[in-house]
Design an enzyme around this catalytic site. Structure first.
Site, mmCIF file in Angstrom:
data_model
loop_
_atom_site.group_PDB
_atom_site.id
_atom_site.type_symbol
_atom_site.label_atom_id
_atom_site.label_comp_id
_atom_site.label_asym_id
_atom_site.label_seq_id
_atom_site.Cartn_x
_atom_site.Cartn_y
_atom_site.Cartn_z
ATOM 1 C CG ASP A 79 14.225 -15.946 -3.322
ATOM 2 O OD1 ASP A 79 13.752 -15.989 -3.238
ATOM 3 O OD2 ASP A 79 13.810 -17.401 -4.731
ATOM 4 C CB ILE A 137 9.200 8.379 -22.370
ATOM 5 C CG1 ILE A 137 7.581 7.922 -22.872
ATOM 6 C CG2 ILE A 137 8.980 9.479 -23.576
ATOM 7 C CD1 ILE A 137 6.986 8.974 -22.196
ATOM 8 C CE1 TYR A 178 4.232 -4.683 -6.447
ATOM 9 C CE2 TYR A 178 2.684 -3.356 -6.878
ATOM 10 C CZ TYR A 178 4.065 -3.805 -6.772
ATOM 11 O OH TYR A 178 4.971 -2.976 -6.743
#
Length: 316
Positions: free
Chosen positions: A52, A192, A144
């Site tokens: 991490d 998609i 963010y």
């Protein structure tokens, strides 16, 4: 050359790591696999360390034991929705871990040629002026985007204040192989593509478009992104600077679907839905600054989708 890539098991990080390893370089990847995948690390020239990036003792050990030529900082929680739901945790990863690594780099990496931080076009927010230039108004709308901009500014500050060779890039809509279409964090092209795979497997498929499908984005193929990253990392001119990374073109969503249909040879059922409040209608990058380093996108949207979809078919 010796490279360190945090978040190197993710889409962009693993694509860069694989390219560098195939070129004969030594590559170390650090990733906790919370979003990346171990199978993305294909080459024997890549040393994988599961860790991490918030683990300061682990990062300090890595940086004290090796001298790197280039360090790419890609580790992040790449989800706007997560940053809204869990702002403290995403802040710790998307901002505090970057500052921590920068300080460790300053203390340990005497021969470093460059640290490159991966920022995002999300920092521009809803400011309507197009195209987006590096000096455009910054209006981050989510935790963010705020963290990306703050980490970007700290990265460049370390060049100007501490003489650590750093640069930053703002990614627009990157697509390509290794972008997991099953992930809730995937870009629209990978979502998609998953529907076209379903059609070819005789499964029920369809895609929702919110609005008329004429909303545009700057889609850039991963191979062009790798080229851009290396140009920025290796240029003396780019020290202490930030660069947009895109194709420098805007492509409507309807055109994306049409390109996939041509490549796959099948039609995708489309459900046109009411446009969502807050969705950005158009966005694309001004890449003039990056072009001065020699960057020229090589892939049209059709060429990129063709190569991307061929890779997907061979994988499935």
């Amino acid at each position: 050359m010796n490279y360190l890539i945090t978040g190197g098991a993710g889409f962009i990080g693993s694509s860069l790591a694989t390219y560098l390893a195939h070129e004969g370089h030594s590559v170390t990847v650090v990733d906790d696999l919370s979003m990346g995948k171990k199978e993305n690390i294909e080459s024997k020239n890549i040393q994988f360390i599961k860790a991490d990036v918030r683990d300061s003792s682990k990062l300090k050990s890595i940086l004290k034991n090796q001298q790197f030529d280039y360090i790419f900082l890609f580790a992040a929680i790449a989800s706007v929705a997560d940053s809204i739901e869990r702002p403290i945790e995403t802040h710790n990863i998307n901002f505090e871990s970057i500052l921590q690594i920068l300080e460790l780099v300053r203390q340990t990496q005497d021969k470093l040629k460059r640290v490159l931080f991966a920022s995002s076009a999300a920092v521009y927010g809803n400011e309507p002026t197009l195209p987006k230039k590096e000096e455009s108004v910054i209006r981050p709308l989510t935790p963010y985007a705020v963290d990306k901009f703050a980490a970007e500014k700290y990265t460049l500050l370390y060049a100007n204040l501490y003489n650590v060779p750093t640069s930053a890039v703002r990614f627009f809509n990157v697509y390509g192989l290794r972008q997991n279409p099953a992930s809730v964090y995937s870009g629209v092209l990978s979502i998609i593509s998953k529907q076209f795979i379903k059609i070819l497997n005789n499964e029920k498929a369809g895609f929702n478009i919110y609005g008329d499908g004429e909303q545009t984005r700057d889609f850039v193929f991963i191979n062009d992104v790798i080229n851009a990253l290396l140009l920025v990392a290796e240029s003396n001119e780019s020290k202490g600077e930030v660069y947009n990374v895109g194709a420098g073109k805007y492509t409507p969503l309807n055109e994306i679907v049409k390109a996939f249909e041509e490549v796959a040879g099948v039609k995708l059922p489309i459900n046109y839905m009411q446009a969502r409040d807050g969705d950005i209608k158009d966005s694309y990058a001004d890449i003039t600054k990056l072009s001065r380093l020699g960057y020229v996108p090589k892939y049209t949207i059709y060429e990129g989708i063709k190569e991307y979809f061929a890779g997907l078919l061979s994988h499935y």
